[in-house]
Design a protein around this motif. Structure first.
Motif, PDB file in Angstrom:
ATOM      1  N   VAL A   1       0.835  -1.199   0.000  1.00  0.00           N
ATOM      2  CA  VAL A   1       0.000   0.000   0.000  1.00  0.00           C
ATOM      3  C   VAL A   1       0.873   1.254   0.000  1.00  0.00           C
ATOM      4  O   VAL A   1       0.545   2.258  -0.654  1.00  0.00           O
ATOM      5  CB  VAL A   1      -0.953  -0.014   1.210  1.00  0.00           C
ATOM      6  CG1 VAL A   1      -1.664   1.330   1.362  1.00  0.00           C
ATOM      7  CG2 VAL A   1      -1.987  -1.135   1.069  1.00  0.00           C
ATOM      8  N   GLY A   2       2.005   1.206   0.698  1.00  0.00           N
ATOM      9  CA  GLY A   2       2.912   2.345   0.693  1.00  0.00           C
ATOM     10  C   GLY A   2       3.453   2.649  -0.700  1.00  0.00           C
ATOM     11  O   GLY A   2       3.496   3.810  -1.131  1.00  0.00           O
TER      12      GLY A   2
ATOM     13  N   ALA B   1     -13.922   2.349  -6.803  1.00  0.00           N
ATOM     14  CA  ALA B   1     -13.940   1.774  -5.456  1.00  0.00           C
ATOM     15  C   ALA B   1     -15.366   1.487  -5.003  1.00  0.00           C
ATOM     16  O   ALA B   1     -15.647   0.431  -4.412  1.00  0.00           O
ATOM     17  CB  ALA B   1     -13.250   2.721  -4.470  1.00  0.00           C
ATOM     18  N   ALA B   2     -16.286   2.413  -5.304  1.00  0.00           N
ATOM     19  CA  ALA B   2     -17.683   2.208  -4.927  1.00  0.00           C
ATOM     20  C   ALA B   2     -18.284   1.016  -5.671  1.00  0.00           C
ATOM     21  O   ALA B   2     -19.050   0.225  -5.102  1.00  0.00           O
ATOM     22  CB  ALA B   2     -18.498   3.473  -5.209  1.00  0.00           C
TER      23      ALA B   2
ATOM     24  N   VAL C   1      -9.045  -1.273  -3.948  1.00  0.00           N
ATOM     25  CA  VAL C   1      -9.455  -2.554  -3.371  1.00  0.00           C
ATOM     26  C   VAL C   1      -9.096  -2.614  -1.888  1.00  0.00           C
ATOM     27  O   VAL C   1      -9.857  -3.146  -1.073  1.00  0.00           O
ATOM     28  CB  VAL C   1      -8.821  -3.725  -4.142  1.00  0.00           C
ATOM     29  CG1 VAL C   1      -9.243  -5.058  -3.534  1.00  0.00           C
ATOM     30  CG2 VAL C   1      -9.219  -3.677  -5.616  1.00  0.00           C
ATOM     31  N   SER C   2      -7.965  -2.049  -1.497  1.00  0.00           N
ATOM     32  CA  SER C   2      -7.566  -2.046  -0.086  1.00  0.00           C
ATOM     33  C   SER C   2      -8.556  -1.266   0.767  1.00  0.00           C
ATOM     34  O   SER C   2      -8.924  -1.697   1.873  1.00  0.00           O
ATOM     35  CB  SER C   2      -6.163  -1.455   0.065  1.00  0.00           C
ATOM     36  OG  SER C   2      -5.198  -2.241  -0.608  1.00  0.00           O
ATOM     37  N   VAL C   3      -9.011  -0.119   0.274  1.00  0.00           N
ATOM     38  CA  VAL C   3     -10.003   0.667   1.008  1.00  0.00           C
ATOM     39  C   VAL C   3     -11.303  -0.115   1.139  1.00  0.00           C
ATOM     40  O   VAL C   3     -11.944  -0.121   2.204  1.00  0.00           O
ATOM     41  CB  VAL C   3     -10.236   2.023   0.315  1.00  0.00           C
ATOM     42  CG1 VAL C   3     -11.458   2.726   0.902  1.00  0.00           C
ATOM     43  CG2 VAL C   3      -9.012   2.906   0.453  1.00  0.00           C
TER      44      VAL C   3
ATOM     45  N   LEU D   1     -10.865  -2.766   3.818  1.00  0.00           N
ATOM     46  CA  LEU D   1     -10.840  -2.166   5.144  1.00  0.00           C
ATOM     47  C   LEU D   1     -12.248  -1.814   5.608  1.00  0.00           C
ATOM     48  O   LEU D   1     -12.640  -2.105   6.746  1.00  0.00           O
ATOM     49  CB  LEU D   1      -9.954  -0.917   5.137  1.00  0.00           C
ATOM     50  CG  LEU D   1      -9.922  -0.107   6.440  1.00  0.00           C
ATOM     51  CD1 LEU D   1      -9.370  -0.942   7.591  1.00  0.00           C
ATOM     52  CD2 LEU D   1      -9.093   1.164   6.249  1.00  0.00           C
ATOM     53  N   MET D   2     -13.032  -1.185   4.731  1.00  0.00           N
ATOM     54  CA  MET D   2     -14.390  -0.798   5.095  1.00  0.00           C
ATOM     55  C   MET D   2     -15.269  -2.022   5.349  1.00  0.00           C
ATOM     56  O   MET D   2     -16.092  -2.024   6.266  1.00  0.00           O
ATOM     57  CB  MET D   2     -14.990   0.071   3.990  1.00  0.00           C
ATOM     58  CG  MET D   2     -14.273   1.393   3.778  1.00  0.00           C
ATOM     59  SD  MET D   2     -14.135   2.365   5.308  1.00  0.00           S
ATOM     60  CE  MET D   2     -15.861   2.672   5.672  1.00  0.00           C
ATOM     61  N   GLN D   3     -15.092  -3.061   4.556  1.00  0.00           N
ATOM     62  CA  GLN D   3     -15.881  -4.272   4.779  1.00  0.00           C
ATOM     63  C   GLN D   3     -15.550  -4.911   6.123  1.00  0.00           C
ATOM     64  O   GLN D   3     -16.437  -5.400   6.827  1.00  0.00           O
ATOM     65  CB  GLN D   3     -15.630  -5.264   3.641  1.00  0.00           C
ATOM     66  CG  GLN D   3     -16.276  -4.861   2.327  1.00  0.00           C
ATOM     67  CD  GLN D   3     -15.935  -5.809   1.204  1.00  0.00           C
ATOM     68  OE1 GLN D   3     -14.937  -6.531   1.266  1.00  0.00           O
ATOM     69  NE2 GLN D   3     -16.738  -5.814   0.155  1.00  0.00           N
ATOM     70  N   ALA D   4     -14.279  -4.914   6.486  1.00  0.00           N
ATOM     71  CA  ALA D   4     -13.880  -5.500   7.767  1.00  0.00           C
ATOM     72  C   ALA D   4     -14.405  -4.676   8.935  1.00  0.00           C
ATOM     73  O   ALA D   4     -14.857  -5.223   9.948  1.00  0.00           O
ATOM     74  CB  ALA D   4     -12.358  -5.615   7.841  1.00  0.00           C
ATOM     75  N   LEU D   5     -14.383  -3.350   8.804  1.00  0.00           N
ATOM     76  CA  LEU D   5     -14.806  -2.485   9.894  1.00  0.00           C
ATOM     77  C   LEU D   5     -16.325  -2.421  10.049  1.00  0.00           C
ATOM     78  O   LEU D   5     -16.852  -2.442  11.167  1.00  0.00           O
ATOM     79  CB  LEU D   5     -14.263  -1.069   9.684  1.00  0.00           C
ATOM     80  CG  LEU D   5     -12.754  -0.873   9.847  1.00  0.00           C
ATOM     81  CD1 LEU D   5     -12.360   0.538   9.461  1.00  0.00           C
ATOM     82  CD2 LEU D   5     -12.323  -1.174  11.275  1.00  0.00           C
TER      83      LEU D   5
END
Length: 240
Positions: free
Chosen positions: A24-25, A47-48, A87-89, A92-96
């Motif tokens: 990601v960095g 992303a949406a 995809v990373s975002v 993250l949102m799905q996990a949270l």
């Protein structure tokens, strides 16, 4: 494909987290070269779209369903670095928000579903375009093939994580057969979605498809331009 908490042991989860952070960095630095005022909104839409599509499952075998991973699609539309971020975002949102994939397994999920799908999918896409004619059909066909390959590649990397740090009693052979075999079928569904989406964007705004830049001629608008003698005449093409 979303790995829950406790499915992979702590040392492997930490190692995967380190890989994900590094990936990601690198993507954050590279995305600066891909994004501008015109493409940034498309990255948000991508992303949406991936977020919504991952929430919808489609049947692939008896008692088994799959969903879009989206790495190849995002990379082709907005670039590989930005695709990793999209995809990373989403993950993250799905996990949270939905507990879809564990927080302790977030590194594993980002590595398998964001990094691997983008690297394998976009790499395959670019290799195919080097040998195929520079047409819209070639872009669509290459996106289909790239998406097909990226999904079982992601499953294979997950299987490797499980082989090293799996916490269940299921044998690695059964996991490999189930994961890779089913994800070949899921890859076909993903490829159809990817090819149709890329083709649709190409049809209306080919300049916005990152993977097709320099390959597809821009649209031409024909406007009436006055002739030097003032007489009417056929319109001359002008590029838009």
């Amino acid at each position: 494909m979303h790995v829950p908490d406790g499915f992979i042991d702590a040392p492997v989860s930490v190692a995967a987290g380190a890989v994900a952070v590094a990936g990601v960095g690198v993507a954050l630095r590279g995305a600066r070269r891909e994004l501008d005022d015109r493409t940034a909104p498309l990255a948000g839409l991508t992303a949406a779209f991936v977020f919504a599509a991952q929430m919808l499952n489609f049947p692939v075998a008896s008692g088994t369903s799959g969903h879009l991973l989206g790495g190849t699609l995002a990379a082709i539309l907005v670039g590989p670095y930005t695709g990793v971020l999209c995809v990373s975002v989403v993950l993250l949102m799905q996990a949270l928000l939905f507990a879809d994939g564990g927080l302790t397994a977030l590194g594993v999920n980002i590595t398998t579903m964001a990094l691997v799908t983008v690297v394998v999918g976009y790499g395959t896409f670019r290799l195919l375009l080097r040998v195929l004619p520079k047409t819209r059909a070639s872009v669509a066909g290459s996106s289909f093939a790239a998406a097909v390959i990226s999904v079982p590649a992601s499953a294979a990397v997950f299987t490797a994580f499980y082989a090293v740090g799996g916490t269940t009693d299921v044998s690695i052979g059964k996991v490999a057969t189930a994961m890779i075999g089913v994800h070949v079928l899921i890859g076909i569904g993903e490829a159809l979605i990817t090819a149709v989406t890329v083709s649709s964007v190409l049809a209306v705004r080919p300049d916005l498809v990152h993977g097709a830049r320099g390959l597809i001629k821009p649209l031409e608008l024909r406007t009436a331009e006055p002739r030097p003698d003032g007489a009417g005449g056929p319109a001359e093409p002008s590029r838009a």
